[in-house]
Design a protein around this motif. Structure first.
Motif, PDB file in Angstrom:
ATOM      1  N   GLU A 167       0.811  -1.215   0.000  1.00  0.00           N
ATOM      2  CA  GLU A 167       0.000   0.000   0.000  1.00  0.00           C
ATOM      3  C   GLU A 167       0.847   1.269   0.000  1.00  0.00           C
ATOM      4  O   GLU A 167       0.421   2.320   0.485  1.00  0.00           O
ATOM      5  CB  GLU A 167      -0.974  -0.014   1.186  1.00  0.00           C
ATOM      6  N   GLN A 168       2.063   1.181  -0.516  1.00  0.00           N
ATOM      7  CA  GLN A 168       2.938   2.347  -0.622  1.00  0.00           C
ATOM      8  C   GLN A 168       3.381   2.507  -2.073  1.00  0.00           C
ATOM      9  O   GLN A 168       3.353   1.564  -2.851  1.00  0.00           O
ATOM     10  CB  GLN A 168       4.162   2.183   0.267  1.00  0.00           C
ATOM     11  N   TYR A 193       9.870  -4.464  -4.440  1.00  0.00           N
ATOM     12  CA  TYR A 193       9.765  -5.581  -5.377  1.00  0.00           C
ATOM     13  C   TYR A 193       8.488  -5.338  -6.153  1.00  0.00           C
ATOM     14  O   TYR A 193       7.422  -5.117  -5.567  1.00  0.00           O
ATOM     15  CB  TYR A 193       9.685  -6.907  -4.613  1.00  0.00           C
ATOM     16  N   VAL A 194       8.596  -5.348  -7.487  1.00  0.00           N
ATOM     17  CA  VAL A 194       7.458  -4.975  -8.326  1.00  0.00           C
ATOM     18  C   VAL A 194       7.231  -6.051  -9.382  1.00  0.00           C
ATOM     19  O   VAL A 194       8.177  -6.525 -10.018  1.00  0.00           O
ATOM     20  CB  VAL A 194       7.711  -3.618  -9.026  1.00  0.00           C
ATOM     21  N   GLU A 195       5.970  -6.429  -9.550  1.00  0.00           N
ATOM     22  CA  GLU A 195       5.595  -7.328 -10.640  1.00  0.00           C
ATOM     23  C   GLU A 195       4.729  -6.545 -11.612  1.00  0.00           C
ATOM     24  O   GLU A 195       3.757  -5.895 -11.207  1.00  0.00           O
ATOM     25  CB  GLU A 195       4.834  -8.546 -10.115  1.00  0.00           C
ATOM     26  N   LEU A 196       5.112  -6.595 -12.881  1.00  0.00           N
ATOM     27  CA  LEU A 196       4.381  -5.899 -13.938  1.00  0.00           C
ATOM     28  C   LEU A 196       3.855  -6.918 -14.936  1.00  0.00           C
ATOM     29  O   LEU A 196       4.511  -7.910 -15.227  1.00  0.00           O
ATOM     30  CB  LEU A 196       5.290  -4.932 -14.698  1.00  0.00           C
ATOM     31  N   GLU A 197       2.682  -6.619 -15.469  1.00  0.00           N
ATOM     32  CA  GLU A 197       2.130  -7.449 -16.532  1.00  0.00           C
ATOM     33  C   GLU A 197       2.067  -6.600 -17.788  1.00  0.00           C
ATOM     34  O   GLU A 197       1.528  -5.494 -17.770  1.00  0.00           O
ATOM     35  CB  GLU A 197       0.733  -7.936 -16.137  1.00  0.00           C
ATOM     36  N   ASP A 198       2.656  -7.129 -18.882  1.00  0.00           N
ATOM     37  CA  ASP A 198       2.654  -6.359 -20.125  1.00  0.00           C
ATOM     38  C   ASP A 198       1.382  -6.619 -20.924  1.00  0.00           C
ATOM     39  O   ASP A 198       0.471  -7.328 -20.460  1.00  0.00           O
ATOM     40  CB  ASP A 198       3.914  -6.616 -20.948  1.00  0.00           C
ATOM     41  N   GLU A 199       1.315  -6.061 -22.120  1.00  0.00           N
ATOM     42  CA  GLU A 199       0.115  -6.161 -22.953  1.00  0.00           C
ATOM     43  C   GLU A 199      -0.195  -7.592 -23.381  1.00  0.00           C
ATOM     44  O   GLU A 199      -1.334  -7.916 -23.695  1.00  0.00           O
ATOM     45  CB  GLU A 199       0.282  -5.261 -24.186  1.00  0.00           C
ATOM     46  N   GLN A 200       0.822  -8.450 -23.401  1.00  0.00           N
ATOM     47  CA  GLN A 200       0.621  -9.861 -23.767  1.00  0.00           C
ATOM     48  C   GLN A 200       0.384 -10.728 -22.533  1.00  0.00           C
ATOM     49  O   GLN A 200       0.457 -11.950 -22.603  1.00  0.00           O
ATOM     50  CB  GLN A 200       1.845 -10.393 -24.540  1.00  0.00           C
ATOM     51  N   LYS A 218       8.247   5.017 -10.681  1.00  0.00           N
ATOM     52  CA  LYS A 218       8.451   5.714  -9.410  1.00  0.00           C
ATOM     53  C   LYS A 218       7.171   6.439  -8.983  1.00  0.00           C
ATOM     54  O   LYS A 218       6.591   7.216  -9.730  1.00  0.00           O
ATOM     55  CB  LYS A 218       9.604   6.701  -9.538  1.00  0.00           C
ATOM     56  N   GLY A 219       6.730   6.124  -7.774  1.00  0.00           N
ATOM     57  CA  GLY A 219       5.539   6.768  -7.224  1.00  0.00           C
ATOM     58  C   GLY A 219       4.226   6.078  -7.559  1.00  0.00           C
ATOM     59  O   GLY A 219       3.181   6.464  -7.038  1.00  0.00           O
ATOM     60  N   LYS A 220       4.255   5.064  -8.394  1.00  0.00           N
ATOM     61  CA  LYS A 220       3.017   4.354  -8.759  1.00  0.00           C
ATOM     62  C   LYS A 220       2.637   3.364  -7.663  1.00  0.00           C
ATOM     63  O   LYS A 220       3.453   2.956  -6.847  1.00  0.00           O
ATOM     64  CB  LYS A 220       3.184   3.605 -10.086  1.00  0.00           C
ATOM     65  N   LEU A 221       1.368   2.971  -7.688  1.00  0.00           N
ATOM     66  CA  LEU A 221       0.829   2.043  -6.700  1.00  0.00           C
ATOM     67  C   LEU A 221       0.364   0.761  -7.372  1.00  0.00           C
ATOM     68  O   LEU A 221       0.170   0.724  -8.593  1.00  0.00           O
ATOM     69  CB  LEU A 221      -0.354   2.683  -5.965  1.00  0.00           C
ATOM     70  N   THR A 241       2.523  -0.700 -22.579  1.00  0.00           N
ATOM     71  CA  THR A 241       1.691  -0.457 -21.409  1.00  0.00           C
ATOM     72  C   THR A 241       1.883  -1.609 -20.426  1.00  0.00           C
ATOM     73  O   THR A 241       1.896  -2.769 -20.822  1.00  0.00           O
ATOM     74  CB  THR A 241       0.206  -0.355 -21.804  1.00  0.00           C
ATOM     75  N   TYR A 242       2.046  -1.262 -19.161  1.00  0.00           N
ATOM     76  CA  TYR A 242       2.219  -2.258 -18.100  1.00  0.00           C
ATOM     77  C   TYR A 242       1.191  -2.010 -17.009  1.00  0.00           C
ATOM     78  O   TYR A 242       0.869  -0.863 -16.688  1.00  0.00           O
ATOM     79  CB  TYR A 242       3.610  -2.170 -17.472  1.00  0.00           C
ATOM     80  N   GLN A 243       0.730  -3.080 -16.423  1.00  0.00           N
ATOM     81  CA  GLN A 243      -0.146  -3.029 -15.252  1.00  0.00           C
ATOM     82  C   GLN A 243       0.712  -3.376 -14.036  1.00  0.00           C
ATOM     83  O   GLN A 243       1.407  -4.397 -14.052  1.00  0.00           O
ATOM     84  CB  GLN A 243      -1.286  -4.055 -15.411  1.00  0.00           C
ATOM     85  N   VAL A 244       0.684  -2.543 -13.012  1.00  0.00           N
ATOM     86  CA  VAL A 244       1.421  -2.839 -11.771  1.00  0.00           C
ATOM     87  C   VAL A 244       0.588  -3.856 -10.994  1.00  0.00           C
ATOM     88  O   VAL A 244      -0.474  -3.527 -10.466  1.00  0.00           O
ATOM     89  CB  VAL A 244       1.683  -1.570 -10.941  1.00  0.00           C
ATOM     90  N   VAL A 245       1.066  -5.091 -10.937  1.00  0.00           N
ATOM     91  CA  VAL A 245       0.322  -6.182 -10.297  1.00  0.00           C
ATOM     92  C   VAL A 245       0.649  -6.273  -8.820  1.00  0.00           C
ATOM     93  O   VAL A 245      -0.241  -6.439  -7.987  1.00  0.00           O
ATOM     94  CB  VAL A 245       0.647  -7.526 -10.996  1.00  0.00           C
ATOM     95  N   THR A 246       1.935  -6.156  -8.487  1.00  0.00           N
ATOM     96  CA  THR A 246       2.388  -6.334  -7.101  1.00  0.00           C
ATOM     97  C   THR A 246       3.424  -5.289  -6.744  1.00  0.00           C
ATOM     98  O   THR A 246       4.322  -5.011  -7.535  1.00  0.00           O
ATOM     99  CB  THR A 246       3.026  -7.732  -6.907  1.00  0.00           C
ATOM    100  N   VAL A 247       3.310  -4.734  -5.551  1.00  0.00           N
ATOM    101  CA  VAL A 247       4.340  -3.868  -4.973  1.00  0.00           C
ATOM    102  C   VAL A 247       4.556  -4.352  -3.553  1.00  0.00           C
ATOM    103  O   VAL A 247       3.644  -4.322  -2.732  1.00  0.00           O
ATOM    104  CB  VAL A 247       3.920  -2.369  -4.977  1.00  0.00           C
ATOM    105  N   ARG A 248       5.756  -4.805  -3.254  1.00  0.00           N
ATOM    106  CA  ARG A 248       6.076  -5.304  -1.900  1.00  0.00           C
ATOM    107  C   ARG A 248       7.373  -4.700  -1.425  1.00  0.00           C
ATOM    108  O   ARG A 248       8.310  -4.535  -2.077  1.00  0.00           O
ATOM    109  CB  ARG A 248       6.216  -6.844  -1.882  1.00  0.00           C
TER     110      ARG A 248
END
Length: 159
Positions: free
Chosen positions: A81-82, A89-96, A134-137, A152-159
């Motif tokens: 929640e930050q 640690y960030v997990e991103l999902e791309d357009e595919q 930087k700064g995204k949730l 385009t990426y979706q931020v799936v996880t931020v830990r």
């Protein structure tokens, strides 16, 4: 998720990188000081080139030592929640719908380590992707544009 395991893997990878740099530096020093590299005439620059290489390798060793020192002193904390920042640690999902894993790092961008049999890439906030993250949730969508290509990426996880 245990970021201590990730940072331990990063430290191990940086130690290996330092070891390789030290060996390369020693080889360059040996080449620069070898009897075979003594100039035979004024246009023979082998010794000079070898000394430049040795200097460059020594600078690489210093950089490796600094990166290692940064990670040995890095305080690992949770980012739930930050906003994304160094240490996340960030997990991103791309357009595919391909999931990519990153550790937001103060240095050593581009280094790859393994966590739970998945590659995790070190990403600095100075890189193009690091700047837009930087700064995204968690749940945010980010657009990365480089030259004439956009992803385009979706931020799936931020830990």
């Amino acid at each position: 998720m245990d970021k201590q395991i990730i940072t331990a893997a990063i430290i191990s990878a940086l130690e290996a990188k330092l070891s390789i740099a030290l060996a390369a530096t020693q080889r360059a020093i040996d080449a620069a000081t070898d009897e075979e590299t003594v100039p035979e005439h004024k246009y023979d620059t082998l010794a000079l080139e070898a000394s430049y290489l040795a200097h460059g390798q020594a600078m690489r060793v210093q950089e490796c030592e600094q990166e290692l020192n940064v990670f040995r002193n890095l305080k690992v904390r949770s980012f739930e929640e930050q906003a994304i920042a160094v240490g996340a640690y960030v997990e991103l999902e791309d357009e595919q719908e391909v999931l990519k894993r990153f550790f937001i790092s103060p240095c050593a961008g581009g280094l790859e380590v393994s966590y739970q049999n998945h590659p995790v890439y070190l990403l600095t906030t100075l890189s193009p992707l690091g700047k837009v993250l930087k700064g995204k949730l968690e749940g945010d969508e980010v657009l990365l544009s480089i030259a004439d290509k956009s992803m385009t990426y979706q931020v799936v996880t931020v830990r």
